[in-house]
Design a protein around this motif. Structure first.
Motif: not given
Length: 185
Positions: A25-54
């Motif tokens: 799943m290269p698109l998700l992998a690219a997102f993960e790689a890009g977000y993972g390298s950012l400082p915590e405060e710059e991550k797009p979901f920093a401080g956001v709580r997500v609940a999933l029923s999947i």
């Protein structure tokens, strides 16, 4: 304990399967790689709580990991005890992600897992079947005050949401992902 899984020793098998998804799943992998390298405060979901029923399986477990890499605090449960893959749930728990899902759970265990998943007081709800939204509008209304909105994937869940919208009881916006054209491709 921030998880309820059948057997934590299943984590290596779940990790192997999730890693296969990561490679395919290269698109998700690219997102993960890009977000993972950012400082915590710059991550797009920093401080956001997500609940999933999947459906708790490798693809959706990987989604939980990508959201976590993007800075979200994630709590996940299975939307159907019969579709839950215990190895995927165990792999998430081993990574420190809150997960409450057991294959073959009783109705009582299933409801308790949904409730535990919501204990993070989510900002965003990703629902498959409407059980999180239903609990946020019934038994656990106290956990709904921080919800910004969410999405629903199933026809049944969308029907439930539309009924709530019609009678004025839907307390936050929801996207009907089930109706997206890309879902059917």
């Amino acid at each position: 304990m921030n998880y309820h899984v059948k057997d934590l020793s299943l984590a290596p098998e779940g990790r192997r399967r999730i890693d296969w998804v990561r490679r395919n799943m290269p698109l998700l992998a690219a997102f993960e790689a890009g977000y993972g390298s950012l400082p915590e405060e710059e991550k797009p979901f920093a401080g956001v709580r997500v609940a999933l029923s999947i459906h708790m399986e490798p693809k959706t477990a990987y989604l939980c990991e990508v959201l976590t890499a993007a800075g979200a605090t994630v709590s996940a449960t299975g939307c159907n005890p019969l579709s839950t893959q215990d190895s995927s749930a165990a792999a998430l728990a081993a990574e420190g992600i809150a997960v409450f899902a057991v294959h073959g759970a009783s109705e009582e265990e299933y409801r308790k897992d949904i409730e535990q998943c919501l204990e993070i007081r989510p900002h965003i709800v990703i629902d498959d079947g409407g059980d999180l939204v239903n609990m946020l509008h019934t038994k656990r209304r106290d956990l709904a005050e921080d919800v910004w909105g969410g999405c629903e994937e199933t026809t049944t869940g969308v029907i439930r949401l539309r009924a709530m919208e019609r009678d004025g009881s839907l307390n936050f916006p929801m996207l009907a992902v089930n109706n997206a054209r890309c879902k059917h491709l």
